[in-house]
Design a protein around this motif. Structure first.
Motif, short mmCIF file in Angstrom:
data_model
loop_
_atom_site.label_atom_id
_atom_site.label_comp_id
_atom_site.label_asym_id
_atom_site.label_seq_id
_atom_site.Cartn_x
_atom_site.Cartn_y
_atom_site.Cartn_z
N LEU A 255 0.84 -1.15 -0.13
CA LEU A 255 -0.11 -0.06 0.01
C LEU A 255 0.98 1.06 -0.01
O LEU A 255 1.53 1.60 0.81
CB LEU A 255 -0.86 0.12 1.17
CG LEU A 255 -1.80 -1.15 1.46
CD1 LEU A 255 -2.54 -1.18 2.72
CD2 LEU A 255 -2.64 -1.59 0.29
N SER B 235 1.84 5.14 -0.26
CA SER B 235 1.06 6.63 -0.32
C SER B 235 2.23 7.63 -0.65
O SER B 235 1.95 8.64 0.16
CB SER B 235 0.52 6.56 1.28
OG SER B 235 1.68 6.59 2.06
N CYS C 224 -1.03 -1.24 -4.46
CA CYS C 224 -1.97 -0.08 -4.68
C CYS C 224 -1.37 1.48 -4.31
O CYS C 224 -1.17 1.36 -3.17
CB CYS C 224 -3.23 -0.29 -4.26
SG CYS C 224 -4.47 -1.49 -5.06
N ARG C 225 -1.66 2.31 -5.03
CA ARG C 225 -1.14 3.55 -4.72
C ARG C 225 -2.37 4.32 -4.06
O ARG C 225 -3.44 4.40 -4.73
CB ARG C 225 -0.55 4.39 -5.86
CG ARG C 225 -0.08 5.92 -5.26
CD ARG C 225 0.74 6.67 -6.58
NE ARG C 225 1.41 5.58 -7.62
CZ ARG C 225 2.36 5.22 -7.20
NH1 ARG C 225 3.32 5.53 -6.04
NH2 ARG C 225 3.19 4.45 -8.18
N TYR C 226 -2.23 4.88 -2.84
CA TYR C 226 -3.54 5.66 -2.47
C TYR C 226 -3.13 6.76 -1.65
O TYR C 226 -2.02 6.99 -1.29
CB TYR C 226 -4.10 4.58 -1.37
CG TYR C 226 -3.46 4.24 0.00
CD1 TYR C 226 -3.89 4.84 1.02
CD2 TYR C 226 -1.99 3.67 0.16
CE1 TYR C 226 -3.47 4.82 2.37
CE2 TYR C 226 -1.59 3.54 1.21
CZ TYR C 226 -2.25 4.10 2.41
OH TYR C 226 -1.51 3.67 3.72
N HIS C 227 -4.25 7.57 -1.35
CA HIS C 227 -3.94 8.71 -0.44
C HIS C 227 -4.55 8.20 1.00
O HIS C 227 -5.70 7.85 1.03
CB HIS C 227 -4.73 9.78 -1.03
CG HIS C 227 -4.26 10.51 -2.14
ND1 HIS C 227 -4.22 9.60 -3.37
CD2 HIS C 227 -3.58 11.68 -2.57
CE1 HIS C 227 -3.69 10.47 -4.31
NE2 HIS C 227 -3.00 11.66 -3.76
N GLU D 202 -6.41 8.52 4.25
CA GLU D 202 -7.87 9.18 4.50
C GLU D 202 -7.73 10.18 5.66
O GLU D 202 -6.89 9.87 6.57
CB GLU D 202 -8.94 8.05 4.54
CG GLU D 202 -9.24 7.58 3.12
CD GLU D 202 -10.42 6.76 3.19
OE1 GLU D 202 -11.47 6.99 3.89
OE2 GLU D 202 -10.49 5.54 2.66
N PHE E 189 -10.67 8.99 -2.43
CA PHE E 189 -10.49 7.91 -1.37
C PHE E 189 -11.56 6.81 -1.68
O PHE E 189 -10.95 5.63 -1.40
CB PHE E 189 -11.08 8.69 -0.01
CG PHE E 189 -10.12 9.84 0.54
CD1 PHE E 189 -8.77 9.90 0.34
CD2 PHE E 189 -10.74 10.72 1.63
CE1 PHE E 189 -7.95 10.84 0.89
CE2 PHE E 189 -9.85 11.49 1.94
CZ PHE E 189 -8.40 11.64 1.59
N GLN F 1 -10.09 4.46 -4.27
CA GLN F 1 -8.90 3.72 -3.77
C GLN F 1 -9.11 2.76 -2.68
O GLN F 1 -8.46 1.65 -2.86
CB GLN F 1 -7.87 4.86 -3.31
CG GLN F 1 -7.32 6.09 -4.51
CD GLN F 1 -6.53 6.97 -3.92
OE1 GLN F 1 -6.27 7.52 -2.77
NE2 GLN F 1 -5.67 7.74 -4.73
N ALA F 2 -10.11 3.15 -1.99
CA ALA F 2 -10.24 1.88 -0.92
C ALA F 2 -10.80 0.60 -1.78
O ALA F 2 -10.54 -0.32 -1.38
CB ALA F 2 -11.33 2.12 0.14
N ILE G 160 -8.02 -1.19 -3.34
CA ILE G 160 -7.35 -2.01 -2.19
C ILE G 160 -7.98 -3.30 -1.93
O ILE G 160 -7.64 -4.22 -1.67
CB ILE G 160 -6.90 -1.07 -0.92
CG1 ILE G 160 -5.91 0.14 -1.22
CG2 ILE G 160 -6.44 -1.82 0.01
CD1 ILE G 160 -5.83 1.13 -0.36
#
Length: 201
Positions: free
Chosen positions: A8, A10, A20-23, A25, A188, A191-192, A195
């Motif tokens: 994961l 960020s 997975c690239r994510y921001h 929350e 958000f 992206q969730a 994931i």
């Protein structure tokens, strides 16, 4: 990467396997868009601004001299107006601003505070250069349209800040554009879901 992890990520580090690239929350209830009520208030929420970011602090002080009719608030550890502990109060301080000042001498992998500013829809003043470094580019899209002290002088920045603040509807338009950039850059929910799909595959 040779361990084949579920990664994961960020920040902007390249993904070389499952990931997975994510921001990360944060509360959209607290860090929400609101109309600007104090257009001549410029707020910094960077901890240890003077101690850890001397270039950013120098720019902060130069802007204060160039914009004597504006109010400057500096929140955080070792900052003039002190730290704010509760995240709801941090969000309230951001929503009370007309402009966000965000300047670090080194960029963030993610840029948590920068994304919170964008979520509140506050036009950005600061130095974008640290956010164009390898691994630190996740927040780079938020600098579009900013008063970028990496590109222009303090005098030119002050002139633009005045012009936008005093122009009919200009500051509100900048504010809404910033919120829109956040919504595009940090989806958000999508992206969730990505994931979840990776972990359930």
């Amino acid at each position: 990467w040779e361990l084949n992890p579920y990664a994961l990520v960020s920040n902007s580090t390249p993904i070389q396997g499952r990931g997975c690239r994510y921001h990360m929350e944060f509360s959209q209830r607290d860090f929400r868009y609101t109309p600007i009520t104090h257009p001549r208030r410029i707020v910094s929420a960077v901890h240890c601004l003077e101690a850890h970011s001397p270039k950013g602090y120098a720019a902060w002080r130069e802007l204060q001299s160039a914009l004597p009719e504006f109010e400057f608030r500096e929140y955080g550890v070792l900052c003039a107006d002190g730290p704010i502990v509760a995240m709801s109060e941090v969000a309230a301080a951001m929503r009370s601003a007309g402009w966000a000042f965000h300047s670090k001498d080194v960029g963030d992998g993610y840029g948590f505070t920068l994304h919170q500013w964008a979520s509140c829809g506050r036009p950005l003043i600061g130095q974008s250069a640290p956010y164009r470094r390898e691994g630190c580019r996740l927040a780079e899209p938020l600098w579009a349209g900013a008063v970028d002290l990496s590109e222009i002088s303090t005098g030119a920045a002050a002139a633009r800040i005045r012009a936008v603040t005093e122009g009919a509807g200009l500051l509100e338009a900048e504010s809404k554009a910033m919120r829109n950039r956040f919504c595009v850059a940090a989806p958000f929910d999508a992206q969730a879901a990505a994931i979840r799909q990776m972990l359930e595959a």
